[in-house]
Design a protein around this motif. Sequence first.
Motif, short mmCIF file in Angstrom:
data_model
loop_
_atom_site.label_atom_id
_atom_site.label_comp_id
_atom_site.label_asym_id
_atom_site.label_seq_id
_atom_site.Cartn_x
_atom_site.Cartn_y
_atom_site.Cartn_z
N GLN A 58 0.61 -1.32 -0.49
CA GLN A 58 0.02 -0.21 0.28
C GLN A 58 1.20 1.30 0.03
O GLN A 58 1.52 1.82 1.39
N SER A 59 1.25 1.82 -1.20
CA SER A 59 1.56 3.63 -0.79
C SER A 59 0.82 4.29 -0.23
O SER A 59 1.77 5.12 -0.06
N ASP A 60 -0.85 4.10 -0.47
CA ASP A 60 -0.70 5.18 0.55
C ASP A 60 -0.97 4.83 2.25
O ASP A 60 -1.49 4.36 2.01
N GLU A 61 -0.42 6.25 2.41
CA GLU A 61 -0.40 5.82 4.17
C GLU A 61 -1.64 5.98 4.87
O GLU A 61 -1.52 5.31 5.64
N ASN A 62 -2.89 6.05 4.53
CA ASN A 62 -3.90 6.57 5.47
C ASN A 62 -4.26 4.68 4.92
O ASN A 62 -4.57 4.07 5.81
N ILE A 63 -4.37 4.25 3.67
CA ILE A 63 -4.86 2.75 3.65
C ILE A 63 -3.85 1.94 4.44
O ILE A 63 -4.00 0.79 5.49
N ARG A 64 -2.30 2.05 4.40
CA ARG A 64 -1.13 1.06 5.07
C ARG A 64 -1.96 1.09 6.61
O ARG A 64 -2.06 0.47 7.12
N SER A 65 -2.07 2.27 6.90
CA SER A 65 -3.04 2.76 8.90
C SER A 65 -3.62 2.26 8.75
O SER A 65 -3.74 1.48 9.41
N TYR A 66 -4.68 1.58 7.79
CA TYR A 66 -5.95 1.23 8.16
C TYR A 66 -5.96 -0.19 8.65
O TYR A 66 -6.11 -1.26 9.05
#
Length: 303
Positions: A58-66
Motif C-alpha cells: 500500500q503506497s497510500d499511508e492512510n490505507i496502510r494505517s487502516y
Amino acid sequence: MKDNEILLKNVSLLSKMTEQEVSMMPAIDAPLPSVEQVRQIVSLVKNIIFPDYFNKRQSDENIRSYYIGVHMQELSRLLRKEIAHGLQFCEDCEAIKTKQQIYEEAERLTMEFIDALPEIKRLLYTDVQAMFDNDPAAPNYGEVIFCYPVVNTMTHYRIAHKLHELKVPVIPRIITEQAHSKTGIDIHPGAQIGEYFAIDHGTGVVIGETCIIGNHVTLYQGVTLGAKSFKYDENGNILNVPRHPIIEDYVTVYSNASILGRITIGHHSVIGGNIWVTNNVPPYSRIQQSKAVETAFDGGLGI
C-alpha cells in the motif's frame, strides 16, 4: 473383545484424570494456551512490522494505517486472551489468584507489549540489514525478508523476548519453539541479543537462556552457545543461574563451534569452526583449530 468394546474401554480409562495429570495442571480451572492462536499472534506481528511483504503493498499511508490498525486490534484481542491463559502457570504471581485478576493483568501486559512494537520493528530491520551486509548471495532486502530463516527466527525471538521480559509464562517458549521446529534454530526467549544480529544458514544453532550477545554479531550454522555444567541446590535441584556465554560486539563464530559456560568472547574476535571454547577469549582474538599432524603408518600399524 469386539472392536467397539475396546474403543469404549480405553475412552473410559483415558478420560479419568490421573494423579500425575492433576499435579501438572494449573490450579485455576480455565482454558489453556492455544498453540494455533499463538502462531496467529506471530503472523499478525509480521503483518504489522513487514506490512508490504506479508500484505498487499500500500503506497497510500492512510490505507496502510487502516490495515495496520485492523491487525493491531486483532493482535491485542488474541494476545490478551493467550497471556491470560498462560498466566495460570505463573508461580511468582502472588497477587493473581482469580480469573478477573488474571484478565486484568493480561490487559496490562498486552498494552506494554503493543507499546514495544516500534522498538521490536527497529531491531528486526537491523537484523535484516546485518544479514544483507554479511551475505554476498543476498541480491536484495526482499529476498532476505521473504526467504532467510534468520528473519523468521528473529521475528519469533524478538516477540518472545519482550514477553519474557514482561514475565509472561509459557507463551514466549511456545513462540520460540515454533521457529525452532521450522528453521532448526533454537533460541531461548531469555537470551539477550543486541542489534544487527545475523545467522547465516542457521540450521543447528543453539543459544541458551542466559546468553548475552552484543551488537553486530554473526553466527554460522551449527554454533552452540551452551552451558558447560550445572549448579544444584541442597536438594539436588538444578539452579537457574547464569551459565551461558557472553559474546561481545563484532564477534564472528564459524560453523559447528561450541562455546560453553559463563565465559566472555571479547569484541572483534573470530572463533573458527569445529572447535570447543571453554575459557575467556580476549578482544581481537583469532581462535582456530590446531594444524593437522601428518603421521606415516606402515601397513596400518599405529592406527
